[in-house]
Design a protein around this motif. Structure first.
Motif, PDB file in Angstrom:
ATOM      1  N   VAL A 127       0.949  -1.109   0.064  1.00 19.79           N
ATOM      2  CA  VAL A 127      -0.131  -0.021   0.110  1.00 19.79           C
ATOM      3  C   VAL A 127       0.782   1.203   0.027  1.00 19.79           C
ATOM      4  O   VAL A 127       1.817   1.376   0.781  1.00 19.79           O
ATOM      5  CB  VAL A 127      -0.946   0.021   1.210  1.00 19.79           C
ATOM      6  CG1 VAL A 127      -1.643   1.086   1.122  1.00 19.79           C
ATOM      7  CG2 VAL A 127      -1.876  -1.198   1.243  1.00 19.79           C
ATOM      8  N   PRO A 128       0.580   2.233  -1.103  1.00 22.93           N
ATOM      9  CA  PRO A 128       1.531   3.322  -1.031  1.00 22.93           C
ATOM     10  C   PRO A 128       1.527   4.105   0.142  1.00 22.93           C
ATOM     11  O   PRO A 128       0.350   4.345   0.723  1.00 22.93           O
ATOM     12  CB  PRO A 128       0.948   4.092  -2.342  1.00 22.93           C
ATOM     13  CG  PRO A 128       0.450   3.047  -2.949  1.00 22.93           C
ATOM     14  CD  PRO A 128      -0.271   1.959  -2.066  1.00 22.93           C
ATOM     15  N   GLY A 129       2.505   4.702   0.671  1.00 25.92           N
ATOM     16  CA  GLY A 129       2.537   5.590   1.940  1.00 25.92           C
ATOM     17  C   GLY A 129       1.774   6.927   1.745  1.00 25.92           C
ATOM     18  O   GLY A 129       1.105   7.087   2.663  1.00 25.92           O
ATOM     19  N   ALA A 130       1.608   7.362   0.227  1.00 24.77           N
ATOM     20  CA  ALA A 130       0.531   8.620   0.119  1.00 24.77           C
ATOM     21  C   ALA A 130      -0.560   8.024   0.513  1.00 24.77           C
ATOM     22  O   ALA A 130      -1.697   8.994   1.007  1.00 24.77           O
ATOM     23  CB  ALA A 130       1.124   9.118  -1.172  1.00 24.77           C
ATOM     24  N   ALA A 131      -1.099   7.060  -0.007  1.00 26.35           N
ATOM     25  CA  ALA A 131      -2.657   6.465   0.492  1.00 26.35           C
ATOM     26  C   ALA A 131      -2.750   6.265   1.828  1.00 26.35           C
ATOM     27  O   ALA A 131      -3.785   6.737   2.535  1.00 26.35           O
ATOM     28  CB  ALA A 131      -2.624   5.167  -0.362  1.00 26.35           C
TER      29      ALA A 131
END
Length: 320
Positions: A127-131
């Motif tokens: 899961v992307p950190g920005a998400a």
């Protein structure tokens, strides 16, 4: 205006709830919409304090707010407006006109796209950190906190879940609660159907089988959830208002995750057992009260899992 309120309550019926009990009722009072807890749908042994019942109603409250925003309306929300009527959880009133934004359109669309996905997530997909940052902001907007557990803490989460399984497995009354809502029959409008429960798999954090065992009919898929994120939804306090806020945050986070193409399923068993919940509490810095855990990741398949049944709108309204 009455039509707008009825439609918002109908959309709110798609919200997630503990064992898909859908423990809410709605009432249109003039130009206001009132949300009530339906105590007949509480799990008396699994949820003796009504924490998860109120949290579930909070998810419906947020869904209703999303539906009203999509209709170009923004209500004032009174939470627990009458201390002498604890079953009255919220009143939405004074619906002001507001612009319909791309964000409100997306959130409304996600009400229908959201599913509980108990299948294993795509191996190696992170899961992307920005998400995660966006999901954290979604929780904070609802006066709650979101704690993505660190990798080293997932081991302790596993211990907490396994402990909750052992304690729950020794409680015949809790087992009866679960069975009541997992063996509802093919025509039921609520509960957890076997086709939505994943078969046993070797995961880093096990998922409950709701007492279905070999009846669980959803193929889990390959992998062990190595890319899963475990998000603790928490509040500063631990009173009914906090539970309601935690439900609103759960809805906000889950819809935001859906809008980013992510899949999720809740882990409620770990907060149902006091000892397991206490262990999870030790993982939160700064300190807070854990209310629910969302397991989040990248789905392996394009096709969504089966949806859960829903009660007709006539079943969730009280007469004026």
């Amino acid at each position: 205006m009455t039509t707008v309120l009825h439609r918002a309550a109908q959309d709110a019926g798609l919200a997630p709830s503990i064992l898909n009990t859908q423990p809410w009722r709605w009432r249109v009072a003039g130009e206001a919409l009132e949300l009530y807890a339906d105590a007949a749908r509480r799990l008396p042994h699994v949820d003796p304090d009504g924490r998860l019942m109120v949290l579930s109603c909070g998810t419906a409250l947020h869904h209703a707010r999303v539906a009203l925003a999509h209709a170009g309306r923004e209500p004032a929300v009174d939470r627990l407006p009458e201390p002498g009527r604890p079953e009255l959880l919220a009143r939405l009133r004074d619906l002001r006109a507001r612009p319909v934004t791309p964000e409100s359109i997306l959130a409304y669309r996600c009400i229908r796209q959201r599913r509980t996905d108990r299948r294993t997530f795509a191996p190696g997909a992170q899961v992307p950190g920005a998400a995660l940052d966006r999901l954290r902001a979604s929780a904070e907007a609802e006066h709650a906190r979101l704690y993505p557990l660190q990798r080293q803490d997932v081991v302790y989460l596993r211990y907490a879940v396994q402990g909750a399984e052992r304690v729950g497995g020794r409680d015949p009354n809790a087992a009866a609660d679960a069975r009541r809502w997992t063996h509802r029959g093919a025509d039921a409008a609520d509960g957890v159907p076997p086709e939505t429960v994943a078969a046993a798999a070797d995961r880093q954090v096990p998922l409950r089988d709701f007492g279905l065992g070999d009846e669980a009919a959803l193929a889990a898929g390959p992998g062990d959830d190595d890319g899963a994120e475990y998000l603790v939804i928490a509040t500063d306090g631990d009173e009914p208002l906090d539970w309601l806020r935690a439900g609103e945050a759960t809805s906000a986070v889950w819809l935001a995750a859906t809008g980013q193409g992510l899949a999720a399923s809740p882990l409620s068993d770990v907060v149902e057992i006091p000892g397991a919940r206490a262990l999870v509490r030790t993982l939160l810095r700064p300190a807070a009260q854990p209310q629910l855990i969302l397991r989040l990741g990248v789905a392996q398949r394009v096709e969504p899992p089966p949806g859960s049944p829903r009660r007709p709108v006539t079943g969730i309204f009280d007469a004026n």
